[in-house]
Scaffold this active site. Structure first.
Site, PDB file in Angstrom:
ATOM      1  N   CYS A  65     -40.279 -31.177 -17.601  1.00  0.00           N
ATOM      2  CA  CYS A  65     -41.113 -30.578 -16.559  1.00  0.00           C
ATOM      3  C   CYS A  65     -40.228 -29.730 -15.662  1.00  0.00           C
ATOM      4  CB  CYS A  65     -41.787 -31.656 -15.700  1.00  0.00           C
ATOM      5  SG  CYS A  65     -43.077 -32.541 -16.543  1.00  0.00           S
ATOM      6  N   GLU A  66     -40.690 -28.534 -15.361  1.00  0.00           N
ATOM      7  CA  GLU A  66     -39.960 -27.665 -14.448  1.00  0.00           C
ATOM      8  C   GLU A  66     -39.981 -28.249 -13.036  1.00  0.00           C
ATOM      9  OE1 GLU A  66     -40.981 -23.326 -13.157  1.00  0.00           O
ATOM     10  OE2 GLU A  66     -40.201 -23.306 -15.210  1.00  0.00           O
TER      11      GLU A  66
END
Length: 148
Positions: A65-66
């Site tokens: 996940c960014e």
């Protein structure tokens, strides 16, 4: 050495989102455009309880996940329950969509769950950036792995 922190069974069972999967699908189906769907996602994110800071630990962080996202899992009476949070509002709403689809389900139901089909049904396919889509798929994969 840090102590392992994990939510209690009561915390997992206390998580009730304001909508169930069918009601959520109805909201998205009724949304006339992407902006309305985006607004619904943001509202869902607000309905997801914030994880206590003591639970925002590296061991619970979802990789891929960014944004920062944390996921906890518990199996209670053969059903799987998840607590999750993110520091990004849109991601938190997307997490809520995943929890609506997976919380309280059996291992076989979660293994049969198709995130791609679900997001297509919600009208989200092709609307999210590639990095957000990758993060969402990473969360879905973490949920499936936990339920195996």
């Amino acid at each position: 050495m840090s102590q392992s922190v994990h939510p209690s069974a009561e915390q997992f069972l206390a998580l009730t989102l304001e909508s169930d999967a069918q009601a959520t699908l109805s909201l998205f189906e009724q949304a006339g455009n992407w902006q309305e769907r985006y607004r619904q996602i943001m509202l869902l994110g607000k309905s997801l309880p914030k994880l206590d800071d003591s639970l925002r630990v590296d061991g619970a962080q979802v990789r891929g996940c960014e944004s920062n996202a944390w996921l906890y899992h518990s199996e209670i009476d053969g059903k799987h329950y998840f607590l999750a949070d993110s520091d990004a509002r849109i991601v938190k709403g997307l997490v809520a969509l995943l929890l609506i689809a997976c919380n309280g389900k059996s291992s076989s139901e979660i293994c049969a769950f198709s995130p791609d089909s679900y997001f297509t049904q919600l009208g989200l396919q092709g609307q999210l950036s590639p990095s957000r889509t990758n993060g969402l798929l990473a969360l879905a994969k973490a949920i499936k792995l936990a339920a195996e």
